[in-house]
Design an enzyme around this catalytic site. Structure first.
Site, PDB file in Angstrom:
ATOM      1  N   SER A 153       0.874  -1.185   0.000  1.00  0.00           N
ATOM      2  CA  SER A 153       0.000   0.000   0.000  1.00  0.00           C
ATOM      3  C   SER A 153       0.904   1.226   0.000  1.00  0.00           C
ATOM      4  O   SER A 153       2.061   1.149   0.449  1.00  0.00           O
ATOM      5  CB  SER A 153      -0.863  -0.009   1.271  1.00  0.00           C
ATOM      6  OG  SER A 153      -1.346   1.295   1.554  1.00  0.00           O
ATOM      7  N   TYR A 166      -2.216  -0.974  10.384  1.00  0.00           N
ATOM      8  CA  TYR A 166      -2.201  -1.181   8.931  1.00  0.00           C
ATOM      9  C   TYR A 166      -0.895  -0.646   8.327  1.00  0.00           C
ATOM     10  O   TYR A 166      -0.213  -1.335   7.567  1.00  0.00           O
ATOM     11  CB  TYR A 166      -3.409  -0.478   8.312  1.00  0.00           C
ATOM     12  CG  TYR A 166      -3.585  -0.695   6.830  1.00  0.00           C
ATOM     13  CD1 TYR A 166      -4.197  -1.844   6.341  1.00  0.00           C
ATOM     14  CD2 TYR A 166      -3.149   0.252   5.907  1.00  0.00           C
ATOM     15  CE1 TYR A 166      -4.377  -2.049   4.971  1.00  0.00           C
ATOM     16  CE2 TYR A 166      -3.321   0.063   4.543  1.00  0.00           C
ATOM     17  CZ  TYR A 166      -3.939  -1.087   4.078  1.00  0.00           C
ATOM     18  OH  TYR A 166      -4.106  -1.276   2.719  1.00  0.00           O
TER      19      TYR A 166
HETATM   20  P1  NAD Z   1     -11.157  -6.252  -0.069  1.00  0.00           P
HETATM   21  O1  NAD Z   1     -11.661  -6.122   1.310  1.00  0.00           O
HETATM   22  O2  NAD Z   1     -12.129  -6.321  -1.188  1.00  0.00           O
HETATM   23  O3  NAD Z   1     -10.206  -7.524  -0.204  1.00  0.00           O
HETATM   24  C1  NAD Z   1      -9.483  -8.083   0.838  1.00  0.00           C
HETATM   25  C2  NAD Z   1      -9.580  -9.588   0.693  1.00  0.00           C
HETATM   26  O4  NAD Z   1      -8.748 -10.224   1.665  1.00  0.00           O
HETATM   27  C3  NAD Z   1     -11.015 -10.068   0.925  1.00  0.00           C
HETATM   28  O5  NAD Z   1     -11.374 -10.936  -0.131  1.00  0.00           O
HETATM   29  C4  NAD Z   1     -10.926 -10.804   2.244  1.00  0.00           C
HETATM   30  O6  NAD Z   1     -11.843 -11.887   2.356  1.00  0.00           O
HETATM   31  C5  NAD Z   1      -9.489 -11.302   2.201  1.00  0.00           C
HETATM   32  N1  NAD Z   1      -9.015 -11.666   3.520  1.00  0.00           N
HETATM   33  C6  NAD Z   1      -9.119 -10.966   4.677  1.00  0.00           C
HETATM   34  N2  NAD Z   1      -8.600 -11.676   5.695  1.00  0.00           N
HETATM   35  C7  NAD Z   1      -8.160 -12.837   5.156  1.00  0.00           C
HETATM   36  C8  NAD Z   1      -7.523 -13.975   5.697  1.00  0.00           C
HETATM   37  N3  NAD Z   1      -7.247 -14.064   7.000  1.00  0.00           N
HETATM   38  N4  NAD Z   1      -7.198 -14.996   4.862  1.00  0.00           N
HETATM   39  C9  NAD Z   1      -7.478 -14.914   3.547  1.00  0.00           C
HETATM   40  N5  NAD Z   1      -8.082 -13.866   2.984  1.00  0.00           N
HETATM   41  C10 NAD Z   1      -8.414 -12.839   3.776  1.00  0.00           C
HETATM   42  O7  NAD Z   1     -10.162  -5.035  -0.263  1.00  0.00           O
HETATM   43  P2  NAD Z   1      -9.037  -4.791  -1.363  1.00  0.00           P
HETATM   44  O8  NAD Z   1      -8.943  -3.334  -1.524  1.00  0.00           O
HETATM   45  O9  NAD Z   1      -9.260  -5.622  -2.572  1.00  0.00           O
HETATM   46  O10 NAD Z   1      -7.730  -5.270  -0.595  1.00  0.00           O
HETATM   47  C11 NAD Z   1      -6.812  -6.184  -1.141  1.00  0.00           C
HETATM   48  C12 NAD Z   1      -5.407  -5.813  -0.730  1.00  0.00           C
HETATM   49  O11 NAD Z   1      -5.078  -4.551  -1.307  1.00  0.00           O
HETATM   50  C13 NAD Z   1      -5.202  -5.657   0.769  1.00  0.00           C
HETATM   51  O12 NAD Z   1      -3.941  -6.210   1.123  1.00  0.00           O
HETATM   52  C14 NAD Z   1      -5.188  -4.152   0.963  1.00  0.00           C
HETATM   53  O13 NAD Z   1      -4.441  -3.766   2.073  1.00  0.00           O
HETATM   54  C15 NAD Z   1      -4.526  -3.714  -0.333  1.00  0.00           C
HETATM   55  N6  NAD Z   1      -4.739  -2.311  -0.680  1.00  0.00           N
HETATM   56  C16 NAD Z   1      -5.963  -1.859  -1.096  1.00  0.00           C
HETATM   57  C17 NAD Z   1      -6.099  -0.520  -1.423  1.00  0.00           C
HETATM   58  C18 NAD Z   1      -7.389   0.059  -1.908  1.00  0.00           C
HETATM   59  O14 NAD Z   1      -7.472   1.285  -2.074  1.00  0.00           O
HETATM   60  N7  NAD Z   1      -8.403  -0.726  -2.174  1.00  0.00           N
HETATM   61  C19 NAD Z   1      -5.009   0.351  -1.309  1.00  0.00           C
HETATM   62  C20 NAD Z   1      -3.804  -0.134  -0.872  1.00  0.00           C
HETATM   63  C21 NAD Z   1      -3.668  -1.466  -0.568  1.00  0.00           C
END
Ligand code: NAD
Length: 268
Positions: A153, A166
């Protein structure tokens, strides 16, 4: 399905039932990969992702596993190998937020995020590396014997008050990724990361659904749009492909310029 850059390659995507993981699984399946769609909860959502993959002529399986639990991660890899016999790419994406002001944050809130976002990355990348090493002498599907892309991130370098668990987990990924990359490069294993800024997914729905909050957010994005999951999926696919064969231990910031610190353009 037409020949793609991941033809005959097996790709595990953790946390693939929604958001960025889902987009990565669908995008890479569209380029020929056999995708292992890992999910933690909500089997129906994982099945929908698989349906979408299959509709486009791709192949995959769904596997339930909590990435923060060692036995569950081992089972995820067992299921992958049972189905496809080998692994080529890990997209270590699963992650979550539990927000609280630092002064109020409980140990449980701290630990949960560190366990999933950081320890989960350790467990998944270690198992991928062990599997790649076993395959080192076999027939190769790409120039490297294996590739990993870790989901970080912009908060691996931008401090984030109210989200210290985080930010600490993502800062941890930065050095975890670079250290693994250093250790594994001589074995022809590539390890990189992507650091998204603000991308429309469930994790930040409360911000982009609220007009005022979305307007405030855009002030932090010089490129003046909130990202979409495919922006990230395309970069992940590139890092996992032979096109980036000489890229190792790098983080690509996919953030519309958020890490250019636009607040400083007319101030400071
Ligand atoms: P999201 O909530 O849609 O996806 C997160 C996924 O991780 C979900 O499918 C959830 O079920 C899964 N998850 C959570 N705990 C888990 C576990 N213990 N075991 C297996 N799976 C698990 O959100 P997203 O935005 O798609 O996030 C995905 C990644 O991207 C994350 O690591 C998040 O930190 C990172 N991220 C997202 C953004 C953003 O703006 N969306 C920005 C920076 C980083």
């Amino acid at each position: 399905m037409s020949q793609g850059k991941f033809e005959n390659q097996t790709v595990i995507v953790t946390g693939a039932s929604s958001g960025l993981g889902k987009a990565c699984a669908i995008h890479m399946a569209g380029q020929g990969a056999n995708v292992v769609i890992n999910y933690h909860s909500g089997k129906d959502k994982a099945e929908e992702v698989l349906e979408e993959v299959e509709k486009k002529g791709g192949k995959g399986i769904i596997v339930k596993a909590d990435v923060s639990k060692e036995d569950a991660v081992l089972k995820l890899y067992e299921a992958t190998l049972k189905e496809y016999g080998k692994l080529d790419v890990l997209v270590s994406n699963a992650g979550m937020q539990v927000d609280a002001p630092f002064l109020d944050m409980t140990l449980d809130q701290w630990q949960k995020v560190i366990d999933i976002n950081l320890t989960g990355q350790f467990l998944c990348t270690r198992e991928a590396a062990r599997q790649f090493m076993k395959q080192a002498k076999g027939k190769k599907s790409s120039t490297a014997i294996g590739k990993m892309v870790m989901m970080s991130s912009v908060h691996d370098i931008i401090p984030w008050a109210g989200h210290i668990n985080y930010a600490a987990s993502k800062g941890g990924i930065l050095m975890l990724m670079r250290s693994i990359a250093q250790e594994l490069a001589p074995h022809k294993i590539r390890v990189n990361a992507v650091s998204p800024g603000a991308i429309k997914t469930a994790i930040n729905k409360d911000v982009w659904e609220d007009e005022e909050k979305a307007k405030e957010l855009l002030k932090l994005i010089p490129y003046q749009r909130i990202g979409v999951a495919e922006d990230v999926a395309k970069a992940v696919a590139w890092l996992a492909s032979d096109e980036s064969d000489y890229v190792n231990g790098e983080t690509i910031y996919i953030d519309g310029g958020m890490t250019l610190y636009p607040e400083f353009s007319d101030n400071g």
